[in-house]
Scaffold this motif. Structure first.
Motif, PDB file in Angstrom:
ATOM      1  N   TYR A  40     -14.152  -6.687  -7.879  1.00 53.05           N
ATOM      2  CA  TYR A  40     -15.108  -6.160  -6.903  1.00 53.05           C
ATOM      3  C   TYR A  40     -14.712  -4.749  -6.482  1.00 53.05           C
ATOM      4  O   TYR A  40     -15.533  -3.831  -6.472  1.00 53.05           O
ATOM      5  CB  TYR A  40     -15.178  -7.083  -5.682  1.00 53.05           C
ATOM      6  N   LYS A  43     -15.198  -2.102  -9.215  1.00 49.97           N
ATOM      7  CA  LYS A  43     -16.608  -1.799  -9.499  1.00 49.97           C
ATOM      8  C   LYS A  43     -17.208  -0.864  -8.451  1.00 49.97           C
ATOM      9  O   LYS A  43     -18.181  -0.173  -8.726  1.00 49.97           O
ATOM     10  CB  LYS A  43     -17.429  -3.091  -9.538  1.00 49.97           C
ATOM     11  N   GLN A  44     -16.644  -0.833  -7.254  1.00 49.43           N
ATOM     12  CA  GLN A  44     -17.221  -0.048  -6.161  1.00 49.43           C
ATOM     13  C   GLN A  44     -17.012   1.454  -6.311  1.00 49.43           C
ATOM     14  O   GLN A  44     -17.736   2.234  -5.740  1.00 49.43           O
ATOM     15  CB  GLN A  44     -16.664  -0.517  -4.814  1.00 49.43           C
ATOM     16  N   LYS A  45     -15.999   1.875  -7.042  1.00 50.32           N
ATOM     17  CA  LYS A  45     -15.732   3.302  -7.270  1.00 50.32           C
ATOM     18  C   LYS A  45     -15.653   4.082  -5.962  1.00 50.32           C
ATOM     19  O   LYS A  45     -16.251   5.139  -5.792  1.00 50.32           O
ATOM     20  CB  LYS A  45     -16.793   3.914  -8.184  1.00 50.32           C
ATOM     21  N   LEU A  46     -14.906   3.553  -5.019  1.00 51.73           N
ATOM     22  CA  LEU A  46     -14.741   4.191  -3.717  1.00 51.73           C
ATOM     23  C   LEU A  46     -13.830   5.407  -3.847  1.00 51.73           C
ATOM     24  O   LEU A  46     -12.816   5.363  -4.533  1.00 51.73           O
ATOM     25  CB  LEU A  46     -14.133   3.183  -2.739  1.00 51.73           C
ATOM     26  N   HIS A  69     -13.727  -1.034   4.292  1.00 50.56           N
ATOM     27  CA  HIS A  69     -14.951  -1.546   3.689  1.00 50.56           C
ATOM     28  C   HIS A  69     -14.851  -3.056   3.489  1.00 50.56           C
ATOM     29  O   HIS A  69     -13.813  -3.568   3.064  1.00 50.56           O
ATOM     30  CB  HIS A  69     -15.194  -0.860   2.339  1.00 50.56           C
TER      31      HIS A  69
END
Length: 102
Positions: A40, A43-46, A69
């Protein structure tokens, strides 16, 4: 004999207290949660935040300026952020890093 029993009981109580305090700092995620959380977060590419002068370790408290987050994974109460290219799980109540996600 009674003196030794009292000393032994006090020693056991001390050890139990120390073990309990360590147990509070341990992140307990099930293995399947570990995998889902890691996927997870990746995949968020924060975007990574930079914290000059802060050594990133388990137990490091993050400043209020760092946005945490939510993780959309059932039964996971921790939040996350990325600090210096390292994703970290954070206890939202204390803002302390509880795990560095590999």
């Amino acid at each position: 004999m009674k003196k030794y029993l009292v000393s032994a009981a006090a020693g056991f109580a001390l050890v139990a207290g120390i073990c309990a305090s360590f147990a509070e700092d341990v992140v307990v995620l099930k293995p399947e949660q570990q995998t889902v959380v890691r996927e997870y977060i990746h995949k968020q590419k924060l975007a990574s935040v930079s914290l000059l002068g802060v050594e990133l370790n388990i137990g490091t408290a993050l400043p209020d300026t760092v946005e945490l987050h939510a993780i959309d994974v059932p039964d996971v109460r921790y939040k996350y952020t990325v600090v210096g290219d390292h994703a970290v799980l954070v206890d939202p109540d204390t803002r302390k890093v509880v795990q560095i996600v590999e």
